[in-house]
Scaffold this motif. Structure first.
Motif, mmCIF file in Angstrom:
data_model
loop_
_atom_site.group_PDB
_atom_site.id
_atom_site.type_symbol
_atom_site.label_atom_id
_atom_site.label_comp_id
_atom_site.label_asym_id
_atom_site.label_seq_id
_atom_site.Cartn_x
_atom_site.Cartn_y
_atom_site.Cartn_z
ATOM 1 N N THR A 253 -70.650 69.899 -105.618
ATOM 2 C CA THR A 253 -70.841 69.206 -104.345
ATOM 3 C C THR A 253 -71.759 69.997 -103.429
ATOM 4 O O THR A 253 -72.576 69.417 -102.705
ATOM 5 N N LEU A 254 -71.645 71.303 -103.465
ATOM 6 C CA LEU A 254 -72.570 72.129 -102.686
ATOM 7 C C LEU A 254 -73.998 71.905 -103.167
ATOM 8 O O LEU A 254 -74.927 71.773 -102.357
ATOM 9 N N ALA A 255 -74.197 71.840 -104.491
ATOM 10 C CA ALA A 255 -75.533 71.572 -105.028
ATOM 11 C C ALA A 255 -76.030 70.199 -104.570
ATOM 12 O O ALA A 255 -77.211 70.036 -104.238
ATOM 13 N N ALA A 256 -75.135 69.236 -104.552
ATOM 14 C CA ALA A 256 -75.514 67.895 -104.100
ATOM 15 C C ALA A 256 -75.940 67.916 -102.636
ATOM 16 O O ALA A 256 -76.911 67.252 -102.246
ATOM 17 N N ARG A 257 -75.234 68.665 -101.817
ATOM 18 C CA ARG A 257 -75.586 68.720 -100.400
ATOM 19 C C ARG A 257 -76.911 69.463 -100.193
ATOM 20 O O ARG A 257 -77.697 69.109 -99.303
ATOM 21 N N VAL A 258 -77.176 70.474 -101.005
ATOM 22 C CA VAL A 258 -78.466 71.158 -100.916
ATOM 23 C C VAL A 258 -79.591 70.171 -101.216
ATOM 24 O O VAL A 258 -80.606 70.122 -100.511
ATOM 25 N N ALA A 259 -79.413 69.365 -102.264
ATOM 26 C CA ALA A 259 -80.428 68.357 -102.596
ATOM 27 C C ALA A 259 -80.578 67.351 -101.461
ATOM 28 O O ALA A 259 -81.691 66.977 -101.081
ATOM 29 N N TYR A 267 -79.989 59.327 -106.196
ATOM 30 C CA TYR A 267 -80.000 59.573 -107.640
ATOM 31 C C TYR A 267 -80.295 61.052 -107.923
ATOM 32 O O TYR A 267 -79.691 61.658 -108.814
ATOM 33 N N ALA A 268 -81.238 61.625 -107.169
ATOM 34 C CA ALA A 268 -81.540 63.045 -107.331
ATOM 35 C C ALA A 268 -80.355 63.907 -106.917
ATOM 36 O O ALA A 268 -80.089 64.957 -107.514
ATOM 37 N N VAL A 269 -79.635 63.462 -105.893
ATOM 38 C CA VAL A 269 -78.427 64.172 -105.459
ATOM 39 C C VAL A 269 -77.402 64.210 -106.592
ATOM 40 O O VAL A 269 -76.802 65.244 -106.884
ATOM 41 N N VAL A 270 -77.197 63.060 -107.233
ATOM 42 C CA VAL A 270 -76.234 62.987 -108.340
ATOM 43 C C VAL A 270 -76.713 63.847 -109.513
ATOM 44 O O VAL A 270 -75.915 64.522 -110.171
ATOM 45 N N SER A 271 -78.014 63.862 -109.775
ATOM 46 C CA SER A 271 -78.552 64.713 -110.841
ATOM 47 C C SER A 271 -78.262 66.182 -110.568
ATOM 48 O O SER A 271 -77.916 66.945 -111.480
ATOM 49 N N ALA A 272 -78.395 66.595 -109.307
ATOM 50 C CA ALA A 272 -78.093 67.980 -108.947
ATOM 51 C C ALA A 272 -76.624 68.290 -109.206
ATOM 52 O O ALA A 272 -76.284 69.348 -109.742
ATOM 53 N N GLY A 273 -75.750 67.370 -108.830
ATOM 54 C CA GLY A 273 -74.329 67.575 -109.072
ATOM 55 C C GLY A 273 -73.997 67.655 -110.543
ATOM 56 O O GLY A 273 -73.214 68.506 -110.973
#
Length: 439
Positions: A253-259, A267-273
């Protein structure tokens, strides 16, 4: 993909924003009345405090003036003060974790999951509204692209490999993916999640549930098992999906928030997660627990299996959680359902034996990975079941956190590295000699 064809809430704004004659405000006008930035207006929408309606033929949203004025009175037209410069603060209205339980928007998450399925819980996390009839539907274009892409991977590819490929394909098929308004993000999310499920290969000869039929859990089951689902197994699966939808700022989730802080599309947010989730210490942690439980069942007791783990210097999987002092409440909720399933008795006994055996040396309690392992072992599901369930479910949380992050100052997550290398200036290095063994 066209956003208009995706979701059942096309009339939602009319239901919440008054009739056609109601005075409507643009996003800028609503922000001025509230005394906030336009991004904060969409944060109010994501938190369920304000309803929006898409402008006919446009990409913007409008808001009912009466509702905006009522919100202004409640909030005092004052935006929370920004954090001090350089201070990274994650303000979230989504999940609160306490030592023995956790809450989605202030409501006990285990109670929500006990009474409502995954889609309803996801909607609650996204909007703060409970819509018991909610069903997610994939767009035809997104689903076709995701299936084709996922099917092109090697046969040995994992479910997470296929989910990552499916997200990329779904993104490419959605020309409106850069619409970061709350309404636009939610329309994409309601299509993306069933697209991920639909892109996974069937465990049997064919799926027996159509993409628009039944709950998301009912559509996921044929991807996990070739046998028809019984009601009890489907209830456990749906409950697991609901319980795992969010868990505050876990690593993925932290990775998603960074994105999201870069204003990457959902979609890019989900890819990061998904990239972080595949780590063996996060979303893939239920796989080792599955293997361990299977071995305990086969060997008739936990003692030799636990001993093997300790002798090899490995931690015993499925035990302990840094945020809970006792048993993980998600595990407690799933164990209660699994106790009602006769076929789960051997796996449940094995899990309890693991906990009891380990407790002789360390006071560790069961976590959700052990509960997912009991479910997958009891139902004869693949080792990757827990990881698949985790990935599909947590997509809802990543989207919710992205919506919150879109309302924050962009690019705020820029830590400084502490350089520990050689001090400059250094002379230009001489080229290395060719490796004779490589010639």
């Amino acid at each position: 993909m066209t956003h208009d064809a995706v979701h059942h809430t096309g009339t939602q704004a009319a239901e919440h924003g008054g009739g056609p004659s109601a005075h409507r405000l643009t996003t800028r006008e609503a922000a001025e009345r509230l005394g906030v930035k336009p991004e904060t207006v969409y944060a109010y929408v994501s938190r369920g405090q304000l309803a929006s309606r898409r402008t006919p033929g446009g990409r913007g949203s409008t808001f009912d003036a009466t509702e905006v004025d009522a919100l202004a009175r409640r909030t005092g037209r004052r935006e929370p003060p920004p954090p001090p410069a350089g201070d990274l603060v994650f303000r979230t209205a989504l999940t609160l974790i306490e030592p023995d339980r956790y809450y989605f928007r202030g409501v006990d998450a285990t109670e929500l999951a006990r009474h409502h399925g995954y889609e309803v819980v996801a909607e609650w996390i996204w909007t703060g509204e409970l819509r018991p009839e909610t069903r997610f539907t994939a767009s035809a274009e997104s689903l076709a692209a995701a299936r084709l892409t996922a099917a092109s991977l090697p046969r040995h590819s994992s479910s997470t490999d296929r989910l990552r490929a499916a997200v990329a394909a779904a993104a490419a098929s959605d020309p409106l993916r850069f619409d970061l308004s709350a309404e636009g993000v939610l329309i994409s999310a309601r299509s993306l999640i069933p697209t991920l499920v639909g892109a996974l290969p069937a465990a049997g000869a064919s799926d027996d549930v159509g993409e628009g039929d039944g709950s998301l859990a009912a559509r996921l089951w044929p991807k996990l098992s070739a046998r028809p689902a019984d009601a009890a197994s489907l209830t456990v699966l749906d409950t697991a999906l609901a319980l795992l939808a969010d868990h505050d700022l876990a690593a993925s989730t932290l990775a998603a928030r960074v994105a999201a802080s870069t204003h990457a599309h959902p979609y890019a947010v989900v890819s990061a997660g998904l990239g972080v989730l595949e780590g063996p210490l996060h979303g893939a942690a239920s796989g080792p627990a599955h293997r361990m439980l299977s071995e305990v069942v086969d060997r008739g007791g936990a003692a030799p299996v636990v001993a093997d783990h300790l002798r090899a210097g490995r931690r015993v999987p499925g035990l302990g959680h840094r945020l809970y002092t006792g048993e993980d409440p998600r595990a407690t909720a799933l164990f209660a359902l699994l106790d009602e399933m006769p076929q789960a008795a051997p796996a449940m006994e094995a899990a309890r034996d693991v906990v009891a055996t380990t407790a002789r040396h360390a006071p560790l309690h069961a976590n959700v990975d052990l509960a997912l392992a009991v479910f997958s072992v009891a139902c004869g599901l693949p080792v990757q079941t827990g990881e698949t369930v985790f990935a599909v479910s947590r997509t809802a949380g990543w989207i919710a956190h992205a919506m919150e992050e879109y309302a924050e100052r962009p690019l705020r997550m820029r830590p400084s590295g502490q350089y520990v290398g050689p001090r400059p200036p250094r002379p230009l290095p001489a080229p290395s000699a060719p490796d004779a063994t490589a010639l």
